[in-house]
Design an enzyme around this catalytic site. Structure first.
Site: not given
Ligand code: N7H
Length: 508
Positions: A216, A362
């Protein structure tokens, strides 16, 4: 002219040391020797350099240990006087944090909720209606539903009693505890602890991965003019997307002067049901002929997220994980979802084709690269600064496929406007069944990782790559996720002021 991050660091260092010298108490960690004249030219045509002082904002998700210490203010006069005399010198600047040589043992940041500012006598309208209401109101607000069930919220967050949060980060918990004891002894009975949440990078090879196992923090927007180098695939956006009062701030004209260079901080305690998530993947392997059931399960997880556990994007490596790609900063974020198809309609294929990446994955939901007009797409960026909390899954939990110990993500995002940032993503993109709009399938489903339909089952199309693309519109081909694996336990909206802003608050 684009200035390098190190230039930015130097300039903000002077801004802290010289421009604000009359307003602020002496800095504890003033660098030596100091310049008397800036190394940079001063040209009106160039944009102002932000004096970014809340060091967490640009650092992202890279801390080893972190503590969120939520407090209420009991005695405003004492709090303000101690803030001016003893707390301000502890606040860590971007300047200090980005260079190991000047990093303090423990990074200290301080942010206030709306009720916190009011209790300190600060009544200025910061121009953000979500901030004014507080996050708990948005759980009930039918217009801007963030999708939470109020009954899952923990008592400390349910309401508006949290006035502020100290964010402490270090390489050891011992350092954090020492700094916390110092802050508590400075502030004494002027504050009361309401809640604490301890976060930490996961151990060993899981370092940098969140609890479901995915790397992440890979994709962060670049701050226009300051991030250097800008990595391939990183979108440069105006500093005002994150920093109040800077170029690109949607409410530039209506901010009080003291708020300049502060940022709105959205905190969310998001519990993750890891054994249950793992069991779901094990029980529903994607049936791809060349893959074993275990690989089919791995593929399902990757297609729900949009990246493999290593961080490799599935759009670039759709059938197997590619750790070499994942670890290559110049390639791991360098893609859009646009499929170069035949003339006369180049780029339209990405409205039909989910072969490489489901519309609803996601990372596609929260950053629909090339799915939308860039003007729309680029106005909703957030800087994420989250960290996992809670221990590793125990053997007993894994055996029972049931969570019995609390763990998840202490989610933090920074933005200059909560509605444009967090709220837009959560409400309009993550929780809309039809988003990204305009695709061949109008019922894509909510975000399979964090989207919710009130806790019940979620139909997600496009997860199974074996289904012919146009057939994905048939709901019988959807993968049904039986329940939410991420549950909100509460949160709050804060304003994280610059040093000058904190200095103003101390004397308000
Ligand atoms: Fe997310 N996950 O493990 O699945 N997220 N996220 N997120 N997220 C991202 O590119 C995760 C949450 C964003 O530019 C990755 O850094 C989990 C909220 C945004 O391509 C992974 C939770 C919000 C991005 C996860 C969670 C976001 C992103 C890929 C909660 C906004 C960048 C790694 C437990 C409201 C997307 C990375 C891009 C990426 C996960 C929450 C937003 C693996 C587990 C609440 C903007």
């Amino acid at each position: 002219m684009r200035r390098s991050l190190s230039s930015f660091v130097l300039v903000s260092l002077f801004a802290v040391g010289v421009v604000n010298a009359g307003e602020l108490p002496p800095r504890r960690r003033a660098p030596q020797p100091r310049r008397t004249k800036s190394l940079f030219i001063d040209v009106p045509a160039l944009p102002d350099l932000p004096t970014v002082q809340a060091s967490d904002i640009l650092v992202g998700m890279q801390k080893a240990e972190e503590l969120f210490y939520f407090f209420g203010i009991k005695n405003a006069a004492t709090f303000k006087s101690k803030l001016a005399s003893d707390i301000l010198p502890l606040i860590t600047t971007t300047t200090e944090i980005l260079d190991t040589a000047t990093q303090p043992l423990t990074m200290v940041n301080l942010a206030f909720s709306n009720t916190g500012l009011l209790s300190l006598g600060v009544h200025d309208d910061l121009g953000d209606f979500n901030f004014v209401q507080g996050q708990f109101a948005d759980v009930h607000n039918q217009t801007f539903l963030i999708g939470d069930n109020p009954s899952t919220w923990e008592a400390p967050f349910a309401g508006t009693q949290i006035h502020g949060v100290f964010i402490l980060a270090s390489d050891t918990l011992a350092n954090i505890n020492t700094e916390l004891a110092n802050i508590q002894s400075i502030l004494g009975a002027s504050i009361v602890e309401i809640e604490s949440l301890q976060g930490a990078a996961r151990p060993g090879d899981e370092k940098g991965h969140e609890h479901f196992g995915f790397m992440d923090g890979i994709s962060q927007p670049a701050v226009n003019g300051f991030t250097n180098p800008i990595l391939p695939g990183q979108t440069p956006v105006d500093p005002g997307t994150f920093l109040v009062g800077e170029t690109g701030d949607p409410n530039l004209d209506s901010r009080p002067a003291w708020a300049k260079d502060g940022s709105f901080l959205v905190f969310r305690k998001l519990q993750q049901l890891v054994p249950e998530f793992n069991q779901f993947l094990t029980d529903h392997p994607l049936d791809v002929p060349s893959l074993t059931p275990a690989e089919g399960s791995e593929l399902l997880g990757a297609r729900m997220v949009g990246r493999w556990k290593s961080g490799a994007p599935i759009f670039l490596s759709p059938t197997h994980d590619d750790p070499v790609l994942a670890n290559d900063k110049n390639r791991n974020n360098n893609f859009t979802y646009v499929i170069a198809d035949a003339l006369p309609d180049p780029g339209t294929e990405n409205h039909f084709n989910q072969t490489n990446c489901p519309f609803g994955a996601h990372i596609r939901k929260v950053h629909p690269r090339g799915d939308l007009d860039p003007i729309v797409e680029n106005s909703h960026f957030i800087i994420r600064s989250s960290i996992p909390y809670g221990p590793e899954v125990t053997n007993a939990e894994a055996a029972a496929n049931t969570t019995s110990v609390d763990r998840g993500l202490a989610f933090v995002s920074y933005q200059a406007d909560i509605f444009n940032g967090f709220m837009f993503l959560q409400n309009i993109w993550i929780n809309s069944v039809g988003f990204p709009f305009g695709k061949v399938d109008p019922t894509i489903g909510v975000d399979p990782i964090i989207g919710t339909l009130g806790g019940g089952p979620k139909n997600i199309s496009g997860l199974d790559p074996a289904v012919f693309d146009l057939d994905q519109t048939d709901v019988s081909h959807d993968v049904v996720i039986p329940r939410d694996f991420v549950i909100s336990r509460g949160g709050e909206y804060f304003f994280s002021p610059s040093l000058a802003g904190l200095s103003f608050i101390a004397t308000a």
